[in-house]
Scaffold this active site. Structure first.
Site, PDB file in Angstrom:
ATOM      1  N   ASN A 135       0.619   2.348  -6.001  1.00 44.65           N
ATOM      2  CA  ASN A 135      -0.711   2.754  -6.439  1.00 44.65           C
ATOM      3  C   ASN A 135      -1.115   2.050  -7.731  1.00 44.65           C
ATOM      4  O   ASN A 135      -0.269   1.661  -8.540  1.00 44.65           O
ATOM      5  CB  ASN A 135      -0.757   4.264  -6.683  1.00 44.65           C
ATOM      6  CG  ASN A 135      -0.772   5.067  -5.407  1.00 44.65           C
ATOM      7  OD1 ASN A 135      -1.438   4.689  -4.440  1.00 44.65           O
ATOM      8  ND2 ASN A 135      -0.043   6.168  -5.376  1.00 44.65           N
ATOM      9  N   LYS A 192      -9.892   1.225  -3.810  1.00 43.00           N
ATOM     10  CA  LYS A 192      -9.005   2.372  -3.631  1.00 43.00           C
ATOM     11  C   LYS A 192      -9.010   3.271  -4.856  1.00 43.00           C
ATOM     12  O   LYS A 192      -8.865   4.494  -4.752  1.00 43.00           O
ATOM     13  CB  LYS A 192      -7.584   1.913  -3.317  1.00 43.00           C
ATOM     14  CG  LYS A 192      -6.693   3.096  -2.911  1.00 43.00           C
ATOM     15  CD  LYS A 192      -5.300   2.701  -2.499  1.00 43.00           C
ATOM     16  CE  LYS A 192      -4.509   3.951  -2.091  1.00 43.00           C
ATOM     17  NZ  LYS A 192      -3.092   3.678  -1.815  1.00 43.00           N
TER      18      LYS A 192
END
Length: 314
Positions: free
Chosen positions: A109, A191
């Site tokens: 991430n 994202k």
């Protein structure tokens, strides 16, 4: 790439690594998993994947699991699914697996992960993958795949995407929807439109997605954070349509009471990915001359919680 069945090493086989590496192994790929806490259990019992796309098992003896990278074979592909909080271990974990043509795909991430791998092993090897998935490890050896699951892959150095197409094809043949990104940077910021509000607020406030969206005030806060992320992206050269806000909220509404990985890490007194998900975007936007005041305050709050919870977990 050596041979028709490349050697694939999955580094950090928690929920994400077990699921995507498990799908590859299920469909005949030569996958080798580096585990930490669950090594003994998985070596003895295998994995059970409870998936919205169909449950499957990886019995012991049908896959390769390790607790030390030095015991693994050299790899054609190294897929990194470690939490970004463990990036200081990347050199030691990946170096034993590297050969001349090894490629590295990070499915972590936030921002800064490709850059770290490029510093260690050279930018020409590095790809980034964005996993849009609701998934948890519910107990040792058991992974619950709740919703979504598609992956987007792009190359750190944009040069034709041949490597991205190769691994995308491997994923697609293994029942994982996967597309190639023309711009990895664009994909990362897109994202973050989800990760910053839902992971950040989940970790800082200990609130699941449905709790954040169940009130007008909560939705307004989520939307305001998303607007700041879009502005930060624009400052960094990435144009994102504001329509992505409604799209992300609509997608999130199907997840039920979903806890982000940062919220789960907080609950279990583990380090949260505060720097990769919150700190690095704030810093990159600031360098580009864009202030993100709400995200900056969320970063400060999450940092305080992170330090307190990590101290508690010692």
């Amino acid at each position: 790439m050596d041979g028709k069945n490349p050697v694939i090493a999955v580094i950090g086989a928690g929920a994400v690594g077990a699921y995507y590496g498990g799908r590859l192994a299920q469909h005949g790929h030569d996958v080798h998993f580096l585990l930490r806490s669950d090594y003994k259990h998985v070596a003895r019992n295998g994995w059970m994947i409870q998936s919205c796309h169909g449950d499957f098992k990886l019995p012991p003896g049908t896959m390769h699991v390790y607790e030390k990278a030095e015991r693994m074979p050299k790899a054609d592909w190294v897929i990194v699914t470690l939490k970004a909080t463990a990036n200081e271990q990347l050199g030691a974990m990946i170096s034993p697996l590297i050969k001349e043509n090894t490629l590295l795909l990070t499915m972590q991430n936030g921002l800064g992960n490709e850059e770290r791998l490029a510093e260690l092993f050279g930018p020409q090897r590095v790809l980034g993958g964005l996993a849009f998935v609701c998934i948890h490890r519910v107990e040792p050896g058991v992974i619950h795949h709740i919703d979504h699951g598609y992956v987007r892959v792009g190359e750190f150095i944009e040069s034709g995407n041949a490597n991205a197409r190769a691994i995308s094809e491997m994923f697609r043949k293994s029942k994982v929807q996967c597309d190639v990104l023309e711009s990895l940077k664009h994909g990362r910021w897109a994202k973050l439109v989800w990760n910053i509000p839902f992971s950040g607020l989940g970790g800082a406030l200990e609130m699941a997605t449905d709790e954040l969206l169940c009130s007008r005030e909560g939705q307004e806060l989520v939307r305001a954070i998303m607007m700041e992320v879009i502005a930060g992206a624009r400052g960094c050269g990435v144009e994102l349509s504001q329509s992505v806000i409604d799209q992300r909220i609509k997608e999130t509404s199907t997840m039920g009471s979903y806890k982000s990985s940062m919220q789960i890490d907080r609950e279990q007194a583990r380090p949260m990915e505060v720097e990769a998900i919150l700190g690095e975007p704030v810093r990159q936007a600031a360098i580009a001359g864009v202030a993100m005041p709400i995200v900056r305050e969320l970063y400060r709050l999450a940092s305080v919680v992170n330090l307190a919870k990590c101290h508690e977990g010692r």
